[in-house]
Design a protein around this motif. Sequence first.
Motif, PDB file in Angstrom:
ATOM      1  N   LEU A 151      -3.214 -19.609   6.603  1.00  0.00           N
ATOM      2  CA  LEU A 151      -2.135 -19.428   7.574  1.00  0.00           C
ATOM      3  C   LEU A 151      -0.887 -20.103   7.021  1.00  0.00           C
ATOM      4  O   LEU A 151      -0.883 -21.305   6.749  1.00  0.00           O
ATOM      5  N   MET A 152       0.167 -19.305   6.833  1.00  0.00           N
ATOM      6  CA  MET A 152       1.432 -19.804   6.303  1.00  0.00           C
ATOM      7  C   MET A 152       2.506 -19.678   7.381  1.00  0.00           C
ATOM      8  O   MET A 152       2.495 -18.746   8.190  1.00  0.00           O
ATOM      9  N   GLY A 153       3.446 -20.606   7.376  1.00  0.00           N
ATOM     10  CA  GLY A 153       4.500 -20.611   8.383  1.00  0.00           C
ATOM     11  C   GLY A 153       5.598 -19.602   8.105  1.00  0.00           C
ATOM     12  O   GLY A 153       5.645 -18.995   7.028  1.00  0.00           O
ATOM     13  N   PRO A 154       6.516 -19.410   9.053  1.00  0.00           N
ATOM     14  CA  PRO A 154       7.627 -18.462   8.887  1.00  0.00           C
ATOM     15  C   PRO A 154       8.529 -18.808   7.707  1.00  0.00           C
ATOM     16  O   PRO A 154       9.239 -17.950   7.194  1.00  0.00           O
ATOM     17  N   ASP A 155       8.490 -20.077   7.285  1.00  0.00           N
ATOM     18  CA  ASP A 155       9.284 -20.516   6.142  1.00  0.00           C
ATOM     19  C   ASP A 155       8.480 -20.463   4.845  1.00  0.00           C
ATOM     20  O   ASP A 155       8.960 -20.884   3.795  1.00  0.00           O
ATOM     21  N   GLY A 156       7.251 -19.940   4.933  1.00  0.00           N
ATOM     22  CA  GLY A 156       6.406 -19.821   3.755  1.00  0.00           C
ATOM     23  C   GLY A 156       5.584 -21.052   3.448  1.00  0.00           C
ATOM     24  O   GLY A 156       4.833 -21.066   2.465  1.00  0.00           O
ATOM     25  N   GLU A 157       5.689 -22.080   4.280  1.00  0.00           N
ATOM     26  CA  GLU A 157       4.940 -23.311   4.022  1.00  0.00           C
ATOM     27  C   GLU A 157       3.513 -23.206   4.559  1.00  0.00           C
ATOM     28  O   GLU A 157       3.256 -22.590   5.592  1.00  0.00           O
TER      29      GLU A 157
ATOM     30  N   GLN B 171       0.806  -1.224   0.000  1.00  0.00           N
ATOM     31  CA  GLN B 171       0.000   0.000   0.000  1.00  0.00           C
ATOM     32  C   GLN B 171       0.841   1.276   0.000  1.00  0.00           C
ATOM     33  O   GLN B 171       0.327   2.368  -0.241  1.00  0.00           O
ATOM     34  N   ASP B 172       2.134   1.122   0.250  1.00  0.00           N
ATOM     35  CA  ASP B 172       3.044   2.272   0.208  1.00  0.00           C
ATOM     36  C   ASP B 172       3.756   2.395  -1.135  1.00  0.00           C
ATOM     37  O   ASP B 172       4.646   3.234  -1.299  1.00  0.00           O
ATOM     38  N   GLY B 173       3.371   1.537  -2.080  1.00  0.00           N
ATOM     39  CA  GLY B 173       3.984   1.581  -3.403  1.00  0.00           C
ATOM     40  C   GLY B 173       5.311   0.857  -3.503  1.00  0.00           C
ATOM     41  O   GLY B 173       6.018   0.984  -4.502  1.00  0.00           O
ATOM     42  N   GLU B 174       5.663   0.075  -2.465  1.00  0.00           N
ATOM     43  CA  GLU B 174       6.932  -0.646  -2.440  1.00  0.00           C
ATOM     44  C   GLU B 174       6.758  -2.063  -2.997  1.00  0.00           C
ATOM     45  O   GLU B 174       5.781  -2.738  -2.683  1.00  0.00           O
ATOM     46  N   THR B 175       7.727  -2.485  -3.791  1.00  0.00           N
ATOM     47  CA  THR B 175       7.708  -3.849  -4.303  1.00  0.00           C
ATOM     48  C   THR B 175       8.099  -4.817  -3.189  1.00  0.00           C
ATOM     49  O   THR B 175       9.085  -4.604  -2.477  1.00  0.00           O
ATOM     50  N   VAL B 176       7.298  -5.867  -3.020  1.00  0.00           N
ATOM     51  CA  VAL B 176       7.563  -6.870  -1.999  1.00  0.00           C
ATOM     52  C   VAL B 176       7.485  -8.257  -2.630  1.00  0.00           C
ATOM     53  O   VAL B 176       6.869  -8.444  -3.682  1.00  0.00           O
ATOM     54  N   THR B 177       8.107  -9.219  -1.987  1.00  0.00           N
ATOM     55  CA  THR B 177       8.024 -10.610  -2.407  1.00  0.00           C
ATOM     56  C   THR B 177       7.700 -11.456  -1.183  1.00  0.00           C
ATOM     57  O   THR B 177       7.609 -10.926  -0.062  1.00  0.00           O
ATOM     58  N   GLU B 178       7.568 -12.750  -1.396  1.00  0.00           N
ATOM     59  CA  GLU B 178       7.317 -13.643  -0.261  1.00  0.00           C
ATOM     60  C   GLU B 178       8.473 -13.590   0.733  1.00  0.00           C
ATOM     61  O   GLU B 178       8.282 -13.784   1.947  1.00  0.00           O
ATOM     62  N   GLU B 179       9.677 -13.279   0.256  1.00  0.00           N
ATOM     63  CA  GLU B 179      10.846 -13.205   1.136  1.00  0.00           C
ATOM     64  C   GLU B 179      10.754 -12.029   2.104  1.00  0.00           C
ATOM     65  O   GLU B 179      11.381 -12.041   3.167  1.00  0.00           O
ATOM     66  N   THR B 180       9.975 -11.009   1.739  1.00  0.00           N
ATOM     67  CA  THR B 180       9.804  -9.838   2.609  1.00  0.00           C
ATOM     68  C   THR B 180       9.243 -10.253   3.969  1.00  0.00           C
ATOM     69  O   THR B 180       9.548  -9.625   4.994  1.00  0.00           O
ATOM     70  N   TYR B 181       8.448 -11.317   3.980  1.00  0.00           N
ATOM     71  CA  TYR B 181       7.749 -11.714   5.200  1.00  0.00           C
ATOM     72  C   TYR B 181       8.313 -12.990   5.816  1.00  0.00           C
ATOM     73  O   TYR B 181       7.693 -13.557   6.722  1.00  0.00           O
ATOM     74  N   ARG B 182       9.478 -13.440   5.335  1.00  0.00           N
ATOM     75  CA  ARG B 182      10.108 -14.607   5.932  1.00  0.00           C
ATOM     76  C   ARG B 182      10.417 -14.353   7.403  1.00  0.00           C
ATOM     77  O   ARG B 182      10.824 -13.259   7.792  1.00  0.00           O
ATOM     78  N   GLY B 183      10.215 -15.387   8.194  1.00  0.00           N
ATOM     79  CA  GLY B 183      10.444 -15.264   9.631  1.00  0.00           C
ATOM     80  C   GLY B 183       9.172 -14.946  10.389  1.00  0.00           C
ATOM     81  O   GLY B 183       9.144 -15.046  11.620  1.00  0.00           O
ATOM     82  N   LYS B 184       8.123 -14.568   9.666  1.00  0.00           N
ATOM     83  CA  LYS B 184       6.825 -14.309  10.290  1.00  0.00           C
ATOM     84  C   LYS B 184       5.779 -15.261   9.720  1.00  0.00           C
ATOM     85  O   LYS B 184       5.873 -15.701   8.571  1.00  0.00           O
TER      86      LYS B 184
END
Length: 202
Positions: free
Chosen positions: A173-179, A54-67
Amino acid sequence: MTRNGIIALVIGVALAIAAGLWISELAIGTSEVTTETASTGKAQVGGPFTLVNQDGETVTEETYRGKYMLIYFGFTFCPDVCPTELGFMTAALDQIGDKAEKVQPIFITIDPERDTPDVMARYVKLFSPRLVGLTGTPEQIDKVAKSYHVFYRKAEDEHSTDYTMDHSSIVFLMGPDGEYLKLFPPQTPPDKMAETIASHIE
């Protein structure tokens, strides 16, 4: 057992199996049944994506790794279903207290034509400061929706230039590793959602 009785039993078992498969399809919200891997037995849900927040920033699944990611697909012009599910997500995270810091709630639009970053920014603020809104090109949205087996289509009114979107209503619901860990069917109560999310967080 008589011949007719055996035939009836076989037909009954076949119908039960067919019904189970149909329910599985409905749960994912598409005609494609989620496949299981032979080695891990885990559902093939999710995968790499490149979108814009929503801030116009490009993100990927890696952006949220660890959460942990709590993901819902919908659109901002949705009159009732989307606001309800996002409200349930917000309430569930409120219920798990400090554990919510380990969870990133994400709202991915299936209507990128209207849901620009500016529109998403105004919309997600209505629910929670934690909620991230993601949009992108039609091709990017199509790719991520397919990876989550999410059904959507534009529903146009022949008497109007306006349109709405038909779509499945599932919270993932996805895990911190994206699974993939769990999906929540429509109208899952916040307390049930909170209990399940908390059980996955160490």
